[in-house]
Write an enzyme that holds these catalytic residues in place. Structure first.
Site: not given
Ligand code: C2G
Length: 129
Positions: A44, A46
Site C-alpha cells: 500500500k 504505507k
Molecule cells: N478512520 C476514521 N477516521 C480517522 C482515521 C481513520 O474513520 N480519523 C478510518 C478509516 O476511514 C478506515 C479505518 O479507520 O476505515 C482504518 O484507517 P487506516 O488504518 O488508515 O486504514 P487504511 O490504510 O485506509 O486501510 O483494504 C483497505 C485498506 O486496508 C484500508
C-alpha cells in the site's frame, strides 16, 4: 444477527479508529476487523510505526471488536465476506465508492471519518516533539 467486516492498518490506534469501530459494531452484532500485515502495508506504500502483531492485538483488545484477521492483499475481501458470512462491509468515507463492487455479496457502507486525527498527523506531531 448481522455480521460486519472492515479493513485497515490501524497504526497508532487513536480516537478515529475507536469511533469507527464503535459505529460499525452498532450496525450489527458481530464485528470482524482485518488488519493490514506489514507486507501488505509495504504494497500500500504505507509506513507503519507499530508492527502487525501489536496492531492486531490492540484492535482485538477493543471492546467493539469480536474477531481479528490479517489483511494480506487487495483481493481477499470477496473470499473473506463469503467465508465469514458477512452481511455488511463498511469503511470510513475516505474510501467512498471504492468497494461498491462488493455490493453483490453484502451491503456496502462508508461512514464519515473522525475529523482532525490520523496516524500520519500523530506521527508528525511526535517527530516535532
Ligand atoms: N478512520 C476514521 N477516521 C480517522 C482515521 C481513520 O474513520 N480519523 C478510518 C478509516 O476511514 C478506515 C479505518 O479507520 O476505515 C482504518 O484507517 P487506516 O488504518 O488508515 O486504514 P487504511 O490504510 O485506509 O486501510 O483494504 C483497505 C485498506 O486496508 C484500508
Amino acid at each position: 444477527g448481522k455480521r460486519i467486516i472492515t479493513y485497515g492498518t490501524f497504526d497508532l490506534f487513536h480516537i478515529g479508529h475507536v469511533r469507527l469501530l464503535k459505529r460499525l459494531a452498532a450496525l450489527g452484532d458481530h464485528l470482524t476487523v482485518c488488519v493490514s500485515s506489514d507486507e501488505f502495508n509495504a504494497i500500500k506504500g504505507k509506513k507503519t510505526v507499530i508492527p502487525y502483531a501489536q496492531r492486531a492485538e490492540i484492535v482485538g483488545a477493543c471492546r467493539y471488536v469480536d474477531n481479528v484477521l490479517p489483511e494480506h492483499d487487495w483481493d481477499q475481501k470477496r473470499d473473506d465476506i463469503v467465508r465469514e458470512k458477512i452481511d455488511i462491509f463498511a469503511m470510513g468515507d475516505d474510501w467512498s465508492g471504492k468497494f461498491n463492487d462488493l455490493g453483490d455479496l453484502c451491503e456496502v457502507f462508508y461512514l464519515p471519518r473522525t475529523e482532525d486525527v490520523s496516524s500520519t498527523s500523530l506521527k508528525a506531531f511526535m517527530e516535532a516533539l
